[in-house]
Design an enzyme around this catalytic site. Structure first.
Site, mmCIF file in Angstrom:
data_model
loop_
_atom_site.group_PDB
_atom_site.id
_atom_site.type_symbol
_atom_site.label_atom_id
_atom_site.label_comp_id
_atom_site.label_asym_id
_atom_site.label_seq_id
_atom_site.Cartn_x
_atom_site.Cartn_y
_atom_site.Cartn_z
ATOM 1 N N TYR A 193 2.344 70.788 -15.119
ATOM 2 C CA TYR A 193 3.406 70.430 -16.055
ATOM 3 C C TYR A 193 4.670 70.010 -15.318
ATOM 4 O O TYR A 193 5.725 70.621 -15.438
ATOM 5 C CB TYR A 193 3.680 71.591 -17.010
ATOM 6 C CG TYR A 193 4.341 71.156 -18.294
ATOM 7 C CD1 TYR A 193 3.712 70.266 -19.148
ATOM 8 C CD2 TYR A 193 5.599 71.637 -18.647
ATOM 9 C CE1 TYR A 193 4.314 69.862 -20.335
ATOM 10 C CE2 TYR A 193 6.203 71.243 -19.823
ATOM 11 C CZ TYR A 193 5.561 70.348 -20.665
ATOM 12 O OH TYR A 193 6.157 69.946 -21.835
ATOM 13 N N GLU A 202 1.954 65.717 -21.631
ATOM 14 C CA GLU A 202 2.686 65.457 -22.865
ATOM 15 C C GLU A 202 2.090 64.274 -23.634
ATOM 16 O O GLU A 202 1.971 64.305 -24.862
ATOM 17 C CB GLU A 202 4.165 65.182 -22.555
ATOM 18 C CG GLU A 202 5.003 66.420 -22.368
ATOM 19 C CD GLU A 202 5.074 67.261 -23.627
ATOM 20 O OE1 GLU A 202 5.143 66.700 -24.738
ATOM 21 O OE2 GLU A 202 5.053 68.493 -23.505
ATOM 22 N N ASP A 275 13.889 68.456 -17.238
ATOM 23 C CA ASP A 275 12.702 68.388 -18.096
ATOM 24 C C ASP A 275 11.424 68.342 -17.250
ATOM 25 O O ASP A 275 10.545 67.514 -17.474
ATOM 26 C CB ASP A 275 12.801 67.151 -19.003
ATOM 27 C CG ASP A 275 11.674 67.072 -20.025
ATOM 28 O OD1 ASP A 275 11.172 68.119 -20.446
ATOM 29 O OD2 ASP A 275 11.297 65.933 -20.383
#
Length: 359
Positions: A193, A202, A275
């Site tokens: 991730y 994602e 992020d």
């Protein structure tokens, strides 16, 4: 379909609302909106910190009995309410087979879990998230005006939204499908991730979240909206969704939320440390590739384009650190294997990746 058990990573928290959007609200919103955004960011961060501890405490003990997999796959859903607390799972409010409740969030969560289970079973013969009949658990009314929904490797959790920027997070079926698909990816491929593997993680969730909605509505690719989070933005917010797979970077442009930062091609790739190195941002590139391939192939997107992506997700050559180019190459290879070398389907997949600058 064989799963990559050896690839599975430690449980994680996967939130539908990216941190860059919450940070924009914390910077540009009213005092009340800023407070909610800051609280949501803090809650998300805290959950990530305690998740590794929970995974150890809740892991089955060696030698403990394992529940048998039912001979005939069937959904096993339980919906709880957290009653505006952060205690999970909360109070049981609806179990499998129970009639509708008087709470729309409960029923939307129940139906969304069911639609996701049905899609994976009917289209890919996958028995729930882990392909072994995993029960599906959801908790609604989490926290105070919590602006997010997430999958924590064990269950779905939905906030009610603040009512001024975001509606309840059970409102969009593709959001539920997106989050549960993080569980599928955990069990099938274990994509890291962070960076490009994280953006693929994602994107895979966006792809199958959209396909779940399209399958439920029986839409062909050309009739689908290709939006993630349609209906989630409250009235008055300048935008249509959280993301657009068809036109990344166009989902919203709002004084409080900021402008959708997703790139549509590799020349616009965003290098950032935020992020998890841009997992929610750069996912726009593979999202658009899938959308282009599905539209080019035509018909129901889950039939052929979706099959190619699912086969790739379960491909033994897919590694946890796979980048965009390697993933794209695998999709072309699988399209050739499934539909014939040089087939129209394989050409559509290859052309899509070339259009977004990956191949």
């Amino acid at each position: 379909m064989c799963n990559h058990v050896g690839h599975r990573r430690a449980p994680s928290i996967y939130c539908i609302l990216p941190p860059h959007m919450l940070k924009e609200i914390a910077k540009n919103g009213t005092p009340a909106q800023r407070s909610v955004a800051i609280d949501t960011l803090a809650t998300d961060h805290s959950f990530r910190q305690i998740r590794s501890v929970q995974s150890v405490l809740l892991a089955p003990k060696r030698g403990s009995a394992v529940a048998p997999v039912p001979a005939v796959p069937s959904a096993h859903r339980t919906i709880y309410t957290a009653n505006q607390t952060e205690t999970l799972p909360g109070t049981l409010v609806r179990s499998e087979g129970n009639p509708k409740s008087s709470d729309i969030s409960v029923d939307e969560a129940y139906d969304g879990l069911g639609s996701t289970f049905e899609f994976y079973l009917e289209i890919f013969h996958r028995n729930s998230i882990d392909d072994a009949g995993m029960p599906l658990i959801g908790s609604v009314h989490y926290g105070q005006q919590y602006d997010n929904a997430f999958w924590n490797s064990q269950q779905m959790v939905f906030g009610d939204g603040d009512g001024t920027l975001f509606n309840r997070f059970t409102i969009a079926l593709e959001v539920i499908g997106h989050e549960l698909t993080h569980g599928v990816t955990e069990h099938a491929a274990g994509l890291l991730y962070s960076g490009q593997p994280g953006a693929l993680n994602e994107s895979v969730s966006d792809v199958f979240g959209s396909l779940i909605k399209q399958y439920t509505l029986k839409q062909t690719a050309d009739k689908a909206d290709w939006l993630i989070g349609a209906g989630l933005l409250a009235s008055g917010v300048k935008g249509v969704a959280l993301r657009s797979m068809k036109e990344p970077g166009t989902a919203y442009d709002d004084p409080v939320l900021g402008k959708d930062p997703q790139p549509a091609e590799m020349s616009q790739y965003v290098n950032t440390a935020q992020d998890n190195h841009g997992v929610h941002i750069n996912s726009g590139i593979p999202n658009r590739a899938f959308c282009l391939a599905a539209l080019d192939i035509g018909g129901h997107a889950w039939d052929k384009a979706g099959r190619v992506w699912y086969e790739t997700l379960n491909d033994s050559h897919l590694k946890p650190n796979t980048n965009f180019k390697s993933f794209a190459t695998l999709t072309v290879s699988n399209a050739n294997r499934l539909y014939g070398s040089g087939s129209a389907e394989a050409k559509a997949v290859g052309t899509a990746w070339k259009t977004v600058g990956v191949l």
